[in-house]
Write a protein that holds these residues in place. Structure first.
Motif, PDB file in Angstrom:
ATOM      1  N   ALA A   1       0.873  -1.156  -0.159  1.00 26.46           N
ATOM      2  CA  ALA A   1      -0.055   0.114  -0.153  1.00 26.46           C
ATOM      3  C   ALA A   1       0.775   1.198   0.132  1.00 26.46           C
ATOM      4  CB  ALA A   1      -0.944  -0.022   1.193  1.00 26.46           C
ATOM      5  N   GLY A   2       0.436   2.266  -0.635  1.00 26.21           N
ATOM      6  CA  GLY A   2       1.214   3.372  -0.648  1.00 26.21           C
ATOM      7  C   GLY A   2       1.914   3.399  -2.001  1.00 26.21           C
ATOM      8  N   ALA A   3       2.064   2.191  -2.806  1.00 26.83           N
ATOM      9  CA  ALA A   3       2.622   2.649  -4.197  1.00 26.83           C
ATOM     10  C   ALA A   3       1.770   3.343  -4.896  1.00 26.83           C
ATOM     11  CB  ALA A   3       2.652   1.088  -4.597  1.00 26.83           C
ATOM     12  N   LYS A   4       2.325   3.980  -5.897  1.00 29.56           N
ATOM     13  CA  LYS A   4       1.800   5.093  -6.561  1.00 29.56           C
ATOM     14  C   LYS A   4       0.155   4.882  -7.009  1.00 29.56           C
ATOM     15  CE  LYS A   4       4.565   8.791  -8.572  1.00 29.56           C
ATOM     16  NZ  LYS A   4       5.116   9.169  -9.765  1.00 29.56           N
ATOM     17  N   GLY A   5       0.055   3.791  -7.923  1.00 30.09           N
ATOM     18  CA  GLY A   5      -1.180   3.411  -8.701  1.00 30.09           C
ATOM     19  C   GLY A   5      -2.201   3.342  -7.471  1.00 30.09           C
ATOM     20  N   GLY A   6      -1.929   2.408  -6.454  1.00 35.45           N
ATOM     21  CA  GLY A   6      -2.629   1.930  -5.442  1.00 35.45           C
ATOM     22  C   GLY A   6      -3.341   3.197  -4.527  1.00 35.45           C
ATOM     23  N   ALA A   7      -2.511   3.865  -4.324  1.00 38.17           N
ATOM     24  CA  ALA A   7      -2.752   5.199  -3.677  1.00 38.17           C
ATOM     25  C   ALA A   7      -3.857   6.019  -4.359  1.00 38.17           C
ATOM     26  CB  ALA A   7      -1.465   6.146  -3.191  1.00 38.17           C
ATOM     27  N   SER A   8      -3.612   6.227  -5.595  1.00 37.09           N
ATOM     28  CA  SER A   8      -4.595   7.011  -6.293  1.00 37.09           C
ATOM     29  C   SER A   8      -5.961   6.464  -6.264  1.00 37.09           C
ATOM     30  CB  SER A   8      -4.162   7.663  -7.343  1.00 37.09           C
ATOM     31  OG  SER A   8      -4.069   6.609  -8.367  1.00 37.09           O
ATOM     32  N   VAL A   9      -5.863   5.176  -6.576  1.00 36.31           N
ATOM     33  CA  VAL A   9      -7.126   4.308  -6.584  1.00 36.31           C
ATOM     34  C   VAL A   9      -7.701   4.582  -5.261  1.00 36.31           C
ATOM     35  CG1 VAL A   9      -7.988   1.979  -6.773  1.00 36.31           C
ATOM     36  CG2 VAL A   9      -6.178   2.850  -8.252  1.00 36.31           C
ATOM     37  N   ALA A  10      -7.274   4.382  -4.119  1.00 38.42           N
ATOM     38  CA  ALA A  10      -7.728   4.384  -2.808  1.00 38.42           C
ATOM     39  C   ALA A  10      -8.190   5.653  -2.743  1.00 38.42           C
ATOM     40  CB  ALA A  10      -6.641   3.847  -2.103  1.00 38.42           C
ATOM     41  N   GLN A  11      -7.193   6.579  -2.940  1.00 29.31           N
ATOM     42  CA  GLN A  11      -7.915   8.111  -2.786  1.00 29.31           C
ATOM     43  C   GLN A  11      -9.065   8.373  -3.563  1.00 29.31           C
ATOM     44  OE1 GLN A  11      -7.251  10.708  -1.317  1.00 29.31           O
ATOM     45  NE2 GLN A  11      -5.419  10.230  -0.328  1.00 29.31           N
ATOM     46  N   LYS A  12      -9.809   7.819  -4.738  1.00 26.05           N
ATOM     47  CA  LYS A  12     -10.663   8.042  -5.599  1.00 26.05           C
ATOM     48  C   LYS A  12     -11.749   7.354  -4.666  1.00 26.05           C
ATOM     49  CE  LYS A  12      -9.302   8.759 -10.314  1.00 26.05           C
ATOM     50  NZ  LYS A  12      -8.320   8.279 -10.960  1.00 26.05           N
ATOM     51  N   ALA A  13     -11.257   5.929  -4.242  1.00 29.07           N
ATOM     52  CA  ALA A  13     -12.450   5.267  -3.647  1.00 29.07           C
ATOM     53  C   ALA A  13     -12.807   5.948  -2.205  1.00 29.07           C
ATOM     54  CB  ALA A  13     -11.940   4.001  -3.302  1.00 29.07           C
ATOM     55  N   LEU A  14     -11.903   6.607  -1.626  1.00 27.80           N
ATOM     56  CA  LEU A  14     -12.287   7.279  -0.521  1.00 27.80           C
ATOM     57  C   LEU A  14     -13.410   8.514  -0.727  1.00 27.80           C
ATOM     58  CD1 LEU A  14      -9.032   8.119   1.442  1.00 27.80           C
ATOM     59  CD2 LEU A  14     -11.091   6.854   2.213  1.00 27.80           C
ATOM     60  N   GLN A  15     -13.113   9.218  -2.104  1.00 28.49           N
ATOM     61  CA  GLN A  15     -13.725  10.399  -2.387  1.00 28.49           C
ATOM     62  C   GLN A  15     -15.331   9.767  -2.702  1.00 28.49           C
ATOM     63  OE1 GLN A  15     -13.055  13.658  -3.164  1.00 28.49           O
ATOM     64  NE2 GLN A  15     -11.153  13.414  -1.852  1.00 28.49           N
ATOM     65  N   LYS A  16     -15.167   8.703  -3.243  1.00 26.74           N
ATOM     66  CA  LYS A  16     -16.505   8.144  -3.658  1.00 26.74           C
ATOM     67  C   LYS A  16     -17.379   7.691  -2.632  1.00 26.74           C
ATOM     68  CE  LYS A  16     -17.609   3.899  -5.768  1.00 26.74           C
ATOM     69  NZ  LYS A  16     -17.254   2.465  -5.873  1.00 26.74           N
ATOM     70  N   ILE A  17     -16.761   7.333  -1.514  1.00 27.13           N
ATOM     71  CA  ILE A  17     -17.767   6.833  -0.517  1.00 27.13           C
ATOM     72  C   ILE A  17     -18.092   8.097   0.491  1.00 27.13           C
ATOM     73  CG2 ILE A  17     -17.543   4.295  -0.658  1.00 27.13           C
ATOM     74  CD1 ILE A  17     -15.801   4.372   1.534  1.00 27.13           C
ATOM     75  N   GLY A  18     -17.519   9.317  -0.122  1.00 29.18           N
ATOM     76  CA  GLY A  18     -17.992  10.482   0.689  1.00 29.18           C
ATOM     77  C   GLY A  18     -17.044  10.854   1.780  1.00 29.18           C
ATOM     78  N   LEU A  19     -15.802  10.215   1.858  1.00 28.27           N
ATOM     79  CA  LEU A  19     -14.608  10.426   2.922  1.00 28.27           C
ATOM     80  C   LEU A  19     -13.621  11.408   2.285  1.00 28.27           C
ATOM     81  CD1 LEU A  19     -14.524   6.749   4.086  1.00 28.27           C
ATOM     82  CD2 LEU A  19     -15.722   8.492   4.811  1.00 28.27           C
ATOM     83  N   ARG A  20     -14.213  12.968   2.418  1.00 29.93           N
ATOM     84  CA  ARG A  20     -13.507  13.852   1.945  1.00 29.93           C
ATOM     85  C   ARG A  20     -12.709  14.777   2.959  1.00 29.93           C
ATOM     86  NH1 ARG A  20     -17.994  13.892  -0.721  1.00 29.93           N
ATOM     87  NH2 ARG A  20     -18.137  12.978  -3.041  1.00 29.93           N
ATOM     88  N   ARG A  21     -13.307  15.034   4.036  1.00 33.16           N
ATOM     89  CA  ARG A  21     -12.915  15.900   4.838  1.00 33.16           C
ATOM     90  C   ARG A  21     -12.157  15.111   5.964  1.00 33.16           C
ATOM     91  NH1 ARG A  21     -17.329  19.118   6.759  1.00 33.16           N
ATOM     92  NH2 ARG A  21     -18.396  17.131   7.259  1.00 33.16           N
ATOM     93  N   ASP A  22     -11.359  15.513   6.755  1.00 34.03           N
ATOM     94  CA  ASP A  22     -10.651  14.806   8.056  1.00 34.03           C
ATOM     95  C   ASP A  22     -11.634  14.211   8.953  1.00 34.03           C
ATOM     96  OD1 ASP A  22      -8.209  14.644   7.204  1.00 34.03           O
ATOM     97  OD2 ASP A  22      -7.531  16.365   8.416  1.00 34.03           O
ATOM     98  N   ILE A  23     -12.967  15.331   8.994  1.00 37.43           N
ATOM     99  CA  ILE A  23     -14.028  14.737  10.168  1.00 37.43           C
ATOM    100  C   ILE A  23     -14.835  13.726   9.369  1.00 37.43           C
ATOM    101  CG2 ILE A  23     -15.470  16.691   8.961  1.00 37.43           C
ATOM    102  CD1 ILE A  23     -15.319  15.713  12.732  1.00 37.43           C
ATOM    103  N   ASP A  24     -14.986  13.665   7.935  1.00 39.79           N
ATOM    104  CA  ASP A  24     -15.671  12.711   7.534  1.00 39.79           C
ATOM    105  C   ASP A  24     -14.956  11.183   8.023  1.00 39.79           C
ATOM    106  OD1 ASP A  24     -17.263  14.378   6.167  1.00 39.79           O
ATOM    107  OD2 ASP A  24     -16.009  14.424   4.492  1.00 39.79           O
ATOM    108  N   LEU A  25     -13.786  11.112   7.816  1.00 39.07           N
ATOM    109  CA  LEU A  25     -12.965  10.023   8.216  1.00 39.07           C
ATOM    110  C   LEU A  25     -13.105   9.703   9.785  1.00 39.07           C
ATOM    111  CD1 LEU A  25      -9.832  10.312   5.817  1.00 39.07           C
ATOM    112  CD2 LEU A  25     -11.096   8.437   6.078  1.00 39.07           C
ATOM    113  N   ALA A  26     -12.997  10.626  10.382  1.00 38.62           N
ATOM    114  CA  ALA A  26     -13.205  10.545  11.927  1.00 38.62           C
ATOM    115  C   ALA A  26     -14.519  10.023  12.165  1.00 38.62           C
ATOM    116  CB  ALA A  26     -13.088  12.045  12.649  1.00 38.62           C
TER     117      ALA A  26
END
Ligand code: ADP
Ligand code: MG
Length: 718
Positions: free
Chosen positions: A19-44
Motif C-alpha cells: 500500500a502506498g505504491a503510486k497506482g494503489g494510492a490514487s485508486v484508494a484516494q478516489k475510492a475514499l472520495q467515492k464513499i464521501g470520505l473527503r474531509r478529515d472529519i468525514d474519516l473521523a
C-alpha cells in the motif's frame, strides 16, 4: 515479507501490493472520495462495522468450533495437494494442539513464509474439533512483535479501498482533525444520565468518544458497541441530533426573516359576503370543532407577514380538503392566487371536481376561475390554462407536479397547498416557493398529510414546521371493522363481495404490491380482474392501474364514483385521497407486503359514508402455515386499532423512518448514528438545547453544524 505490510492474506490481492505504491494510492484516494470520505472529519466519523480482537493469543486447545482465534504456532508440515483441487495445506502446532491451514490461492512467497519450522502468528475462524481443527484462508505473519492494545476496527469500505489503507487514513485524520468541544460550557449530557450502571456513567468528550469507537479497549462489552448503547455512542448520537436540530431552528429563523402577503379575512361590506363566509354557507355540512380550530390556526398564520410553513395532519377522512379550500378563500378574497398540488392525477382530479363544485359559482360572480394543470394535457388546453394563470384570471390552480413547471408563471401566488406532502420531494417544495420570488416575497405553504408522523419524527425532520392536527372525524361515520383472513378463504370473501354489491354498496379490491416489477403488478391485477368478473356475473368490475392512459383512468373512476361500477380492482393507485362514500368494503390482497401506515391509508377509502364498513386483509399462507403466522402477527395491529398515530408508531418501530419521509429525504441520508425509535431522550435533549445555543453561542452552533452537516444542510431547509 515487506515490512510495511506485515500481515498477508493470500485471498486479499489488494494487500499483497505494498500500500502506498503510486497506482494503489490514487485508486484508494478516489475510492475514499467515492464513499464521501473527503474531509478529515468525514474519516473521523466513519465508524467501524465491527472489530477484530488481535490483542490476545490463545492456545489452540481452547479454541471452540466457529471461534475467530489468534494463535502462535510452528509449521510442522507443508504441501501442495492437487486433489480435489490445487491447494496449499499447512500443518501447525502450538504445544496445546494442532491445526491444518488450507489455501486455495497462494503465491510462492506464501509457501516460503510458511516453510516447515517457521513460527507464525495466525488469525482465522477455527472449524472442527475432534477430527482435527482447520482454518480456511487465515491471515498470517511471522510470529512475535507487540500485540495491539486496542481492538482492530473493520470499516465499511468499497472496491479499491483496502482495510489497512482505510485504517491508516482514519488514524491520521484523527490526529489532524479539530475535535474541540462545540457543546456550550456546562451542558449536562443526557448520555450520562441514562447509563448509570457498571461505571459506564462517565461522559465522553467528542474526541474521547471517537478515539474509543475506532480503537476500543478489549475489556469493552461488545454488545454495548453493537446496540450503540455505550456512552461513546450516546455522545455521537446526541451530537448528531443536536446538529440536525440546530439546522432546523436556523432555517426556521431564516424563514422568519422572509416576507409573505398579509391575508386578512375580508370584512362584510355593503351586503357583499366574503368568499370564506359564502363557502361555509354553501357546504352541505357544518365543520367539526377540530376543523374550525385548525382553520383558525391557519387564518392567524396567513394574517402575518411571515410565510406560513404549516403541516395539516389529520387521519384519512378527517376532512382536510375543505379546510384547505377555506384557507384558499382567504387568499383569493384578497385578490391573490392559490395553488393546490396533489401527487397523482386521480387525486388532483378529485380535488378539482370538489373545488369546482364549491367555488366556481362563487368565483364566477367575481370574474375569476379555477385552472387545471396536469402532465398529459392537450397543448391547446394547456396554453389556455397557462394564460389564465399568468393573467391572474385563475384564482385557484389545481393540478399535479405540472403546477411547478418552469412555464407556469403565476401573477401573484400567495398560498401553496400541497396534499399528501410526503409524496413530494424537497426540490418540488422549493420550486413552489420560488414561484413568488419575482415579487420579492414567499408564498405561504400549507402541507397536508394523512400519514400521521410519529412524534419523534415530527420533532426531528419537521422541527421547523408548525403542525395542526384534525383529531376528530366528521360525525355519522361508523368505524371500519378490520378482519384478517387467510388467502385460502378467498372464495368466501368473494361471496361477501357479491352480497355487498347486491345491497347497493361498492367494493375496492387492492392487488398486491410487487416491488420488483411493475409488469408483474399489472399482470396480477389483470388476472384478478378477470377472476372477479367471472365470479361475479352481472356486476360491473373495473380495473385501474398506474400504466393506464389517463383518459381511461378517468373513465373508470367516473363509473365507480357514479355508482354504476360495483367493484374496482386496482393496484395501489387508489392509495391516496380517493373519496367515494358509497364504498363500504375493501379487500387487500397480500396485505403482508404493505407497510402498516400504507394499509391504514388504503383502509381509509372506506368508512366514508354512514354504512357499516369493513376492510379484509388477505394474507398469504404457505403449506406449513408458518410464514402466514408471522405476517398475521404484524397485521394484527390493523385489527386492533383505527388510530393512525398508533399505527404509525408501530410502523416506525418495524420499518424505520423511510416510510414517512419519502424516498428523496429518507432517513438514512440524514441520520447516520441516531435511531429515532430508541433515542427519544437524546432527541428531547437536543431539541431543548438547540434554540438556547443559537441565541447564546452562535459561533459554537455554526461550528457544530458545519462539522456535522457540511454541505448537507441545504437539504434540510425545504
Ligand atoms: P381527508 O382528510 O382524508 O382528505 P376529505 O377532505 O376527503 O378527507 O373528506 C372526507 C369526506 O368527508 C369528504 O366527503 C368531505 O366532503 C366530508 N367532510 C369533510 N368535513 C366534513 C364535516 N364537517 N361533516 C361531514 N362531512 C365532512
Ligand atoms: Mg385528502
Amino acid at each position: 515479507m515487506p515490512s510495511a505490510a506485515p500481515r498477508v492474506s493470500p485471498s486479499a490481492k489488494a494487500s499483497a501490493a505494498p500500500a502506498g505504491a503510486k497506482g494503489g494510492a490514487s485508486v484508494a484516494q478516489k475510492a475514499l472520495q467515492k464513499i464521501g470520505l473527503r474531509r478529515d472529519i468525514d474519516l473521523a466519523l466513519h465508524l467501524p462495522l465491527r472489530y477484530e480482537d488481535e490483542t490476545r493469543i490463545i492456545p489452540l486447545a481452547s479454541a471452540r468450533d466457529g471461534q475467530v482465534a489468534q494463535i502462535e504456532a510452528t509449521v510442522v508440515a507443508s504441501e501442495v495437494q492437487l486433489r480435489p483441487r490445487r491447494q496449499l495445506v499447512v500443518q501447525v502446532e502450538d504445544g496445546s494442539g494442532s491445526c491444518e491451514l488450507r489455501f486455495f490461492s497462494f503465491y510462492p512467497s506464501h509457501q516460503k513464509t510458511m516453510a516447515v519450522g517457521a513460527r507464525l502468528r495466525i488469525r482465522g475462524e477455527v472449524k472442527g474439533g475432534f477430527w482435527g481443527r482447520q482454518m480456511l484462508h487465515p491471515a498470517f505473519r511471522v510470529a512475535g512483535g507487540e500485540l495491539p492494545a486496542a481492538l482492530t476496527p473493520v470499516y465499511p469500505t468499497t472496491a479499491g479501498l483496502p482495510q489497512p489503507y482505510l485504517r491508516r487514513a482514519v488514524v491520521s485524520a484523527l490526529a489532524r482533525v479539530d475535535l474541540s468541544d462545540t457543546l456550550p460550557p456546562g451542558t449536562e449530557p443526557p448520555w450520562a444520565r441514562f447509563h448509570g450502571q457498571n461505571g459506564l456513567h462517565r461522559a465522553f468528550s467528542l474526541r474521547e468518544a471517537l478515539i474509543f469507537l475506532h480503537h476500543p479497549t478489549p475489556d469493552v462489552a461488545l454488545s454495548t458497541l453493537e446496540d450503540h448503547s455505550h456512552p461513546a455512542w450516546q455522545r455521537l448520537k446526541a451530537e448528531e441530533l443536536l446538529a440536525q436540530q440546530l439546522s432546523q431552528y436556523q432555517s426556521r429563523r431564516e424563514r422568519d426573516r422572509l416576507r409573505a402577503p398579509v391575508l386578512h379575512p375580508q370584512p362584510v361590506k355593503g351586503g357583499a359576503w366574503p368568499l370564506h363566509e359564502q363557502l361555509l354557507a354553501v357546504l352541505p355540512f357544518s365543520l367539526t370543532a377540530a376543523q374550525r380550530r385548525v382553520g383558525e390556526e391557519i387564518a392567524a398564520d396567513l394574517a402575518r407577514q411571515v410565510p406560513m410553513h404549516r403541516l395539516l395532519q389529520g387521519d384519512v377522512g378527517s376532512g382536510k380538503t375543505v379546510v384547505s379550500a377555506l384557507a384558499a378563500c382567504l387568499a383569493m378574497d384578497a385578490g391573490w392566487q392559490c395553488a393546490l398540488m396533489a401527487p397523482t392525477e386521480i387525486l388532483a382530479e378529485q380535488h378539482f371536481a370538489k373545488m369546482i363544485g364549491w367555488l366556481e359559482p362563487l368565483l364566477a360572480a367575481r370574474g375569476r376561475k379555477v385552472a387545471w394543470l396536469v402532465g398529459g394535457q392537450k397543448k391547446k388546453d394547456r396554453t389556455a390554462m397557462l394564460e389564465m394563470v399568468a393573467s391572474g384570471e385563475a384564482a385557484l390552480v389545481v393540478g399535479t407536479h405540472a403546477v411547478i413547471q418552469e412555464q407556469v408563471q403565476f401573477k401573484n401566488l400567495a398560498l401553496a397547498i400541497i396534499d399528501e406532502q410526503h409524496r413530494f420531494g424537497v426540490a418540488q417544495r422549493l420550486a413552489l416557493r420560488q414561484k413568488l420570488a419575482a415579487h420579492g416575497m414567499e408564498p405561504h405553504m400549507l402541507m397536508m398529510s394523512a400519514t400521521p408522523i410519529p412524534r419523534t419524527l415530527a420533532m426531528s425532520y419537521y422541527a421547523d414546521l408548525d403542525v395542526s392536527v384534525i383529531d376528530e372525524l366528521p360525525p355519522g361515520r361508523t368505524p371500519i371493522v378490520t378482519k384478517l383472513i387467510a388467502d385460502s378463504r378467498k372464495d368466501e370473501v368473494i361471496e361477501r363481495i357479491g352480497a355487498q354489491v347486491e345491497a347497493g354498496r361498492q367494493v375496492y379490491w387492492v392487488c398486491p404490491l410487487i416491488e420488483e416489477s411493475e409488469a408483474l403488478d399489472l399482470s396480477n391485477a389483470t388476472a384478478t380482474h378477470a377472476d372477479l368478473s367471472e365470479a361475479l356475473p352481472g356486476v360491473m368490475v373495473g380495473l385501474l392501474h398506474s400504466r393506464m392512459p389517463t383518459a381511461e383512468k378517468k373513465a373508470v373512476m367516473a363509473l365507480f364514483t357514479s355508482g354504476q361500477m360495483g367493484v374496482l380492482v386496482s393496484t395501489t393507485v387508489i392509495e391516496v385521497g380517493v373519496d367515494v362514500p358509497n364504498a363500504s368494503l375493501m379487500v387487500i390482497e397480500h396485505a403482508e407486503r404493505f407497510g402498516l401506515s400504507q394499509l391504514h391509508q388504503l383502509r381509509g377509502r372506506v368508512g366514508r359514508g354512514a354504512a357499516a364498513s369493513a376492510c379484509v386483509l388477505l394474507y398469504a399462507t404457505n403449506d406449513s402455515g408458518r410464514v402466514g403466522e408471522t405476517a398475521k402477527e404484524r397485521l394484527r395491529a390493523m385489527a386492533e386499532t383505527n388510530d393512525g398515530f398508533e399505527i404509525a408508531r408501530r410502523d416506525l418501530e418495524i420499518r424505520g423512518p423511510g416510510e414517512f419521509l419519502g424516498a428523496r429525504q429518507s432517513g438514512d441520508a440524514l441520520l447516520r448514528f441516531a435511531d429515532l425509535a430508541t433515542d427519544t431522550h437524546l432527541l428531547e435533549w437536543a431539541r431543548e438545547l438547540a434554540p438556547q445555543m443559537l441565541d447564546r453561542y452562535p459561533d459554537l452552533a455554526a461550528k457544530h453544524v458545519a462539522r456535522w452537516l457540511g454541505g448537507k444542510s441545504d437539504y434540510l431547509k425545504a
